[in-house]
Design a protein around this motif. Structure first.
Motif, PDB file in Angstrom:
ATOM      1  N   ALA A  65      43.446  -6.906 -43.331  1.00 54.44           N
ATOM      2  CA  ALA A  65      43.842  -7.759 -42.212  1.00 54.44           C
ATOM      3  C   ALA A  65      43.147  -9.110 -42.331  1.00 54.44           C
ATOM      4  N   GLY A  66      42.413  -9.331 -43.412  1.00 56.50           N
ATOM      5  CA  GLY A  66      41.709 -10.590 -43.618  1.00 56.50           C
ATOM      6  C   GLY A  66      40.210 -10.388 -43.620  1.00 56.50           C
ATOM      7  N   GLU A  68      36.234 -11.947 -42.608  1.00 55.22           N
ATOM      8  CA  GLU A  68      35.527 -12.465 -41.457  1.00 55.22           C
ATOM      9  C   GLU A  68      34.419 -13.369 -41.967  1.00 55.22           C
ATOM     10  N   ARG A  78      37.627 -14.568 -37.745  1.00 59.33           N
ATOM     11  CA  ARG A  78      38.188 -13.333 -38.302  1.00 59.33           C
ATOM     12  C   ARG A  78      39.613 -13.541 -38.792  1.00 59.33           C
ATOM     13  N   GLY A  79      40.016 -12.679 -39.703  1.00 61.23           N
ATOM     14  CA  GLY A  79      41.403 -12.639 -40.151  1.00 61.23           C
ATOM     15  C   GLY A  79      41.743 -13.634 -41.242  1.00 61.23           C
ATOM     16  N   GLN A  81      42.582 -14.820 -44.788  1.00 60.84           N
ATOM     17  CA  GLN A  81      43.049 -14.168 -45.999  1.00 60.84           C
ATOM     18  C   GLN A  81      43.070 -15.112 -47.192  1.00 60.84           C
TER      19      GLN A  81
END
Length: 92
Positions: A65-66, A68, A78-79, A81
């Motif tokens: 989800a990526g 942090e 967060r998230g 990528q």
């Protein structure tokens, strides 16, 4: 003690540690020459220090989800990528 093996001297050094005696007292008690014991003591007790770089390897699962990014001031993003975006955030 003549031509002791590494294992034998490790046992002697361990016995010295638990004896509570000084090296000189221990050597007299065990009939070991002090210079010989001192050499083995240094050799047995010398442990190579682990070199740490201060970095930790980060692995990302394929279906992530990526990542942090945590800044020292406590800000968390967060998230993320995109590695180029992470690079920009770190340089920010």
């Amino acid at each position: 003690m003549r031509r002791a093996t590494q294992a034998q001297m490790e046992a002697v050094v361990a016995a010295f540690h638990s004896s509570g005696l000084t090296q000189r007292e221990f050597c007299i008690q065990e009939n070991i020459k002090l210079p010989t014991f001192s050499y083995w003591y240094r050799k047995v007790c010398a442990k190579p220090e682990a070199v740490t770089s201060g970095f930790t390897e980060v692995t990302v699962p394929i279906h992530s989800a990526g990542l942090e990014v945590v800044f020292p001031n406590g800000v968390i993003i967060r998230g993320v990528q995109d590695l180029a975006m992470i690079h920009q955030l770190i340089k920010w």
